[in-house]
Every structure is written in structure tokens, then in C-alpha cells.
Design a protein around this motif. Structure first.
Motif, PDB file in Angstrom:
ATOM      1  N   ARG A 149     -88.754  16.024  30.749  1.00 55.35           N
ATOM      2  CA  ARG A 149     -89.126  16.669  32.002  1.00 55.35           C
ATOM      3  C   ARG A 149     -89.568  18.107  31.749  1.00 55.35           C
ATOM      4  N   LYS A 150     -90.494  18.573  32.581  1.00 53.70           N
ATOM      5  CA  LYS A 150     -90.981  19.952  32.476  1.00 53.70           C
ATOM      6  C   LYS A 150     -90.389  20.779  33.610  1.00 53.70           C
ATOM      7  N   TYR A 151     -90.002  22.010  33.284  1.00 48.02           N
ATOM      8  CA  TYR A 151     -89.465  22.949  34.259  1.00 48.02           C
ATOM      9  C   TYR A 151     -90.235  24.262  34.133  1.00 48.02           C
ATOM     10  N   THR A 152     -90.600  24.813  35.275  1.00 40.09           N
ATOM     11  CA  THR A 152     -91.320  26.085  35.275  1.00 40.09           C
ATOM     12  C   THR A 152     -90.445  27.154  35.912  1.00 40.09           C
ATOM     13  N   ILE A 153     -90.157  28.194  35.149  1.00 38.23           N
ATOM     14  CA  ILE A 153     -89.342  29.312  35.623  1.00 38.23           C
ATOM     15  C   ILE A 153     -90.083  30.600  35.335  1.00 38.23           C
ATOM     16  N   ASN A 154     -90.313  31.380  36.392  1.00 37.59           N
ATOM     17  CA  ASN A 154     -91.066  32.634  36.254  1.00 37.59           C
ATOM     18  C   ASN A 154     -92.426  32.414  35.600  1.00 37.59           C
ATOM     19  N   GLY A 155     -93.055  31.299  35.960  1.00 37.22           N
ATOM     20  CA  GLY A 155     -94.387  31.011  35.455  1.00 37.22           C
ATOM     21  C   GLY A 155     -94.428  30.478  34.037  1.00 37.22           C
ATOM     22  N   LYS A 156     -93.266  30.285  33.431  1.00 35.25           N
ATOM     23  CA  LYS A 156     -93.222  29.799  32.050  1.00 35.25           C
ATOM     24  C   LYS A 156     -92.628  28.396  32.013  1.00 35.25           C
ATOM     25  N   GLU A 157     -93.290  27.535  31.262  1.00 38.60           N
ATOM     26  CA  GLU A 157     -92.907  26.131  31.213  1.00 38.60           C
ATOM     27  C   GLU A 157     -91.958  25.824  30.061  1.00 38.60           C
ATOM     28  N   LYS A 158     -90.953  25.017  30.364  1.00 36.71           N
ATOM     29  CA  LYS A 158     -90.023  24.552  29.341  1.00 36.71           C
ATOM     30  C   LYS A 158     -89.962  23.029  29.417  1.00 36.71           C
ATOM     31  N   GLU A 159     -89.729  22.376  28.291  1.00 34.57           N
ATOM     32  CA  GLU A 159     -89.611  20.917  28.279  1.00 34.57           C
ATOM     33  C   GLU A 159     -88.230  20.519  27.791  1.00 34.57           C
ATOM     34  N   VAL A 160     -87.657  19.567  28.505  1.00 31.31           N
ATOM     35  CA  VAL A 160     -86.286  19.140  28.237  1.00 31.31           C
ATOM     36  C   VAL A 160     -86.223  17.617  28.213  1.00 31.31           C
ATOM     37  N   PHE A 161     -85.543  17.079  27.228  1.00 31.06           N
ATOM     38  CA  PHE A 161     -85.317  15.632  27.156  1.00 31.06           C
ATOM     39  C   PHE A 161     -83.976  15.348  27.807  1.00 31.06           C
ATOM     40  N   ILE A 162     -83.986  14.586  28.906  1.00 34.66           N
ATOM     41  CA  ILE A 162     -82.740  14.200  29.556  1.00 34.66           C
ATOM     42  C   ILE A 162     -82.523  12.708  29.307  1.00 34.66           C
ATOM     43  N   GLU A 163     -81.314  12.364  28.930  1.00 37.72           N
ATOM     44  CA  GLU A 163     -81.029  10.968  28.568  1.00 37.72           C
ATOM     45  C   GLU A 163     -79.648  10.553  29.042  1.00 37.72           C
ATOM     46  N   LEU A 164     -79.559   9.305  29.410  1.00 34.17           N
ATOM     47  CA  LEU A 164     -78.273   8.711  29.757  1.00 34.17           C
ATOM     48  C   LEU A 164     -77.764   7.981  28.524  1.00 34.17           C
ATOM     49  N   ILE A 165     -76.605   8.388  28.051  1.00 33.19           N
ATOM     50  CA  ILE A 165     -75.996   7.748  26.884  1.00 33.19           C
ATOM     51  C   ILE A 165     -74.790   6.948  27.374  1.00 33.19           C
ATOM     52  N   GLN A 166     -74.862   5.643  27.197  1.00 37.40           N
ATOM     53  CA  GLN A 166     -73.797   4.783  27.677  1.00 37.40           C
ATOM     54  C   GLN A 166     -72.945   4.278  26.519  1.00 37.40           C
ATOM     55  N   PRO A 167     -71.686   3.953  26.778  1.00 32.94           N
ATOM     56  CA  PRO A 167     -70.814   3.471  25.706  1.00 32.94           C
ATOM     57  C   PRO A 167     -71.373   2.212  25.067  1.00 32.94           C
ATOM     58  N   ALA A 168     -70.957   1.977  23.836  1.00 36.23           N
ATOM     59  CA  ALA A 168     -71.362   0.748  23.169  1.00 36.23           C
ATOM     60  C   ALA A 168     -70.784  -0.441  23.920  1.00 36.23           C
ATOM     61  N   VAL A 169     -71.476  -1.560  23.868  1.00 44.76           N
ATOM     62  CA  VAL A 169     -70.972  -2.778  24.493  1.00 44.76           C
ATOM     63  C   VAL A 169     -69.664  -3.182  23.821  1.00 44.76           C
ATOM     64  N   SER A 170     -68.707  -3.540  24.634  1.00 42.33           N
ATOM     65  CA  SER A 170     -67.434  -4.060  24.139  1.00 42.33           C
ATOM     66  C   SER A 170     -67.422  -5.556  24.403  1.00 42.33           C
ATOM     67  N   LEU A 171     -67.223  -6.346  23.374  1.00 44.05           N
ATOM     68  CA  LEU A 171     -67.250  -7.800  23.497  1.00 44.05           C
ATOM     69  C   LEU A 171     -65.855  -8.376  23.270  1.00 44.05           C
ATOM     70  N   ILE A 172     -65.406  -9.189  24.226  1.00 44.89           N
ATOM     71  CA  ILE A 172     -64.143  -9.910  24.047  1.00 44.89           C
ATOM     72  C   ILE A 172     -64.471 -11.395  23.951  1.00 44.89           C
ATOM     73  N   ILE A 173     -64.099 -12.000  22.843  1.00 39.31           N
ATOM     74  CA  ILE A 173     -64.324 -13.426  22.614  1.00 39.31           C
ATOM     75  C   ILE A 173     -63.002 -14.147  22.842  1.00 39.31           C
ATOM     76  N   PHE A 174     -62.965 -15.017  23.832  1.00 38.82           N
ATOM     77  CA  PHE A 174     -61.773 -15.782  24.132  1.00 38.82           C
ATOM     78  C   PHE A 174     -61.880 -17.132  23.429  1.00 38.82           C
ATOM     79  N   GLY A 175     -61.122 -17.265  22.354  1.00 31.41           N
ATOM     80  CA  GLY A 175     -61.186 -18.469  21.528  1.00 31.41           C
ATOM     81  C   GLY A 175     -61.615 -18.121  20.127  1.00 31.41           C
ATOM     82  N   GLY A 176     -60.774 -18.463  19.158  1.00 30.37           N
ATOM     83  CA  GLY A 176     -61.054 -18.085  17.773  1.00 30.37           C
ATOM     84  C   GLY A 176     -61.517 -19.238  16.912  1.00 30.37           C
TER      85      GLY A 176
END
Length: 396
Positions: free
Chosen positions: A184-211
Motif C-alpha cells: 500500500r502507498k501512503y502520502t504524508i506531507n506530499g511524500k509517498e511511502k510504500e508499505v507491505f501489509i500482510e496477514l500471517i496466520q498460524p500453521a495448520v494443526s492437523l489431528i489424525i484420529f486413528g493410527g
């Protein structure tokens, strides 16, 4: 999350009194790329790296740029043009048809705000976080600065630009709903900045019922993706460490204690493959009370139909939400027969579920393959189903 865990794990092996390191992150993509924004790699000054930012075509040059970053301890953003018509040397012959921005940051282990420290904080939070990273700013000292927030409004950052922090914070709070990582781009006082915004989610947790023996390749494949794997059974002989050497947890648990014994979250997938009808039926009843978004049941559809009939006699009525998360028969239709093939089918379906994708052929997808837009996914699904039915009609 797998990239972050790998980077943190490997960084712990580095002797920073002898070595320097840097982290490269894909922060912006225009067009196509092998890896999407958020892909990362850890680079050391002896030419080693873990993780990736492309299919191998950019890593070599990123390594050279990282040496400069490590030498001068200054982050830099590099733009790679991989379009076939590009005149840049890196673009010729690659044909990825994309322009990729990569942020390369030095790792100063003495700095409590170094990238690795942020990654460690994210992993410890064990929940979704929204992370912002500045990669273009008129003040070069701001490049690489980060802002992290959680759904509970916990905030961690090293920004010095207060006005920018306020703007970014608003967008990060929305990210938990939109789930759309982007530059995303943000302009403050006429000057542009670029920022990467990301959603980081936990790793999938897998439960296997039955061995059983067919649960072993499911466990192995899930671990290869960086998932947390638990295998549980009522028979201790079925969950010997010899059978599941890579599993994070082997648990002897009776069916009546399932909902109390395991922590089941919206990031937990549950697979029932015990081959014991009554066990699977009773465990499913417990799982319906949890937040798991995925319940897969091994076996024919009539097996689940029988469960539903028994539930109805107990006045247990499955909701539309329950039917959406229950997958019976389990897995994607890839013609799987052998246990290893069935494992691929199961893991692929779980991956599709958590990525909000339909699991069809990519050639029928109308949008970018890395895009996770619900509307376009529905179009993709409809096109895939139409094409599948058309092909079936021709062959019949």
C-alpha cells in the motif's frame, strides 16, 4: 508461517560472532511471479540460504545484493523485472511476466527489533497477526521498520514516523477481516511511502484420529508442509513412535475426552480414519462442538449418512455450517487408490480448504493463481465443474 519457522530455526544455528545474515522478503508483485508477497529467505555471508523468493532465478542475484546489505548494515529494496520484453539482464529468458520488489534487511542480533526477533514474536503469539513492513520511504532509515498488531490490539513496532504509524494501524486492523495482504502507498506531507501489509496466520494443526497404517503417509506429508501433527488413538499399539517419527504429538485418548484433551481452534483440521465406525461416529459428535473448520471422514458416503441418521434419532441436527466443514468422502478427486495417493488427496483438500480455494485445475482459473478472492474463486469453481461435466459427457 512455515517460512518464518524455518528462518527462526536456522538462524539459531548461526554463530553471529563469525557470520553475518540478512532476510529477503517479496513485498510487491505486479503481474506474475513464482512466489507471492510474503515469501522469505534467510541468507548468510558464506553464500548459504534457506527459504526462497522465486523458483531459483532470483536467489543468486539476491545473494549478491545481500552481501552489500550485510557489509553496510543497511536495508535495500531491489526491483526485478522478469517480463520477456524487459531489457534487464535478469528478465531475458525468464518469462515470468512480473515485476517483483524484494526487501533485503540485515540481521543485527544485538538489535531487539531485528527481523528474526519479530518473527520469533509472531510464532510465540500462536495466533493471527497483521504485520506491516516499510520498503520505500524518503527517509532511508525508515526502510525495514515494522508494525505488528494482534486481533486483541497488542502492538509491537519500531516506527518513528508517528503519522505513518496511525495510518498503517487502521489498515492492519481491517486486515483480520479482509485477509488481503498487499503493498500500500501512503502520502504524508506530499511524500509517498510504500508499505507491505500482510496477514500471517498460524500453521495448520492437523489431528489424525486413528493410527492405522494409512494414517502414516498423511502424517508425513502434513509435516513436510510445516504443519503441526497430532495422531491419537484408543489403542496404544497404533501410535508407536516408530510408526509416526515426524509427528509432534502421539496421544492415547479415549473418545469421550476428545474435546477436553485437545486444543481445537479455527486453524485445526481433523481427520477421522480409524476404520472403526462407532469410534468415528462418537468423535465426530465431539468435534461438532469445536471451532475446527475441517472434518474429513475416511470411507464411503453411506458411512456418514448412517451417522447422520443415528444423530437425528438423538435430536442432533447438522447445520449448514456443519455440512460445509464435514468432508465425506474425504479428499480431492484425483483417482487415489494406494495409501500414499490417498494421503495426497487428503492433504490437498485440507490445503484448499484453508486457502479458500476450490481445488480444481488451475488451467480453468480465470484470475491470478495466487489470488484468494472469494468471488473469483466461485467463478473458477463453476468453470471447472462445467468443464468437468462437459468432458464427462463426451467420454460417456
Amino acid at each position: 508461517m512455515k517460512d518464518l519457522k524455518t528462518i527462526v530455526h536456522e538462524s539459531a544455528k548461526i554463530d553471529f560472532s563469525q557470520r553475518k545474515a540478512a532476510v529477503a522478503t517479496v513485498v510487491k508483485v505486479r503481474g506474475s511471479s513464482y512466489r507471492s508477497p510474503g515469501a522469505r529467505m534467510l541468507i548468510t555471508d558464506d553464500g548459504r540460504w534457506v527459504g526462497s523468493i522465486s523458483g531459483g532465478c532470483l536467489e543468486g542475484d539476491a545473494l549478491r545484493k545481500a552481501r552489500h546489505v550485510m557489509l553496510y548494515s543497511e536495508p535495500m529494496t531491489v526491483t526485478y523485472d522478469t517480463r520477456e520484453e524487459s531489457n534487464q539482464n535478469l528478465g531475458i529468458g525468464l518469462g515470468c511476466n512480473g515485476v517483483i520488489d524484494v526487501l533485503i534487511e540485515p540481521v543485527d542480533i544485538q538489535d531487539i527489533n531485528n527481523p528474526i526477533a519479530f518473527f520469533e514474536s509472531i510464532i510465540k503469539m500462536d495466533g493471527p497477526v497483521a504485520l506491516a513492513t516499510i520498503f520505500a520511504h524518503d527517509n532511508e532509515k525508515e526502510i525495514g521498520k515494522k508494525l505488528l498488531i494482534t486481533p486483541g490490539a497488542t502492538k509491537l513496532h519500531n516506527l518513528t514516523d508517528v503519522a505513518l504509524e496511525e495510518l498503517i494501524s487502521r489498515d492492519l486492523e481491517k486486515l483480520f477481516d479482509t485477509k488481503k495482504s498487499e503493498a500500500r502507498k501512503y502520502t504524508i506531507n506530499g511524500k509517498e511511502k510504500e508499505v507491505f501489509i500482510e496477514l500471517i496466520q498460524p500453521a495448520v494443526s492437523l489431528i489424525i484420529f486413528g493410527g492405522g497404517f494409512d494414517a502414516r503417509p498423511v502424517s508425513q506429508l502434513a509435516k513436510s508442509l510445516g504443519w503441526d501433527v497430532t495422531v491419537t488413538d484408543e489403542c496404544v499399539a497404533h501410535i508407536a513412535p516408530l510408526f509416526f517419527p515426524g509427528a509432534d504429538n502421539l496421544s492415547l485418548c479415549q473418545r469421550e475426552f476428545v474435546e477436553h484433551h485437545f486444543t481445537i481452534t479455527p486453524y485445526t483440521a481433523c481427520v477421522l480414519m480409524s476404520h472403526n465406525y462407532e469410534y468415528d461416529r462418537d468423535v465426530l459428535k465431539k468435534l461438532l462442538k469445536t471451532e475446527t473448520p475441517y472434518i474429513g471422514i475416511l470411507g464411503p458416503r453411506k458411512r456418514f449418512d448412517k451417522m447422520e441418521e443415528e444423530y437425528s434419532r438423538e435430536n442432533i441436527i447438522l447445520s449448514a455450517h456443519d455440512r460445509h466443514r464435514i468432508h465425506s468422502p474425504i479428499g480431492l478427486d484425483i483417482g487415489a487408490e494406494a495409501p500414499d495417493e490417498i494421503a495426497v488427496s487428503i492433504i490437498a483438500e485440507i490445503q484448499a480448504k484453508f486457502a479458500n480455494r476450490s481445488g480444481g485445475f488451475l488451467k480453468y482459473r480465470t484470475g491470478p493463481i495466487h489470488q484468494r478472492d472469494t468471488a473469483s474463486d466461485q467463478v473458477f469453481k463453476q468453470v471447472y465443474l462445467h468443464s468437468y461435466e462437459h468432458e464427462s459427457a463426451k467420454s460417456s
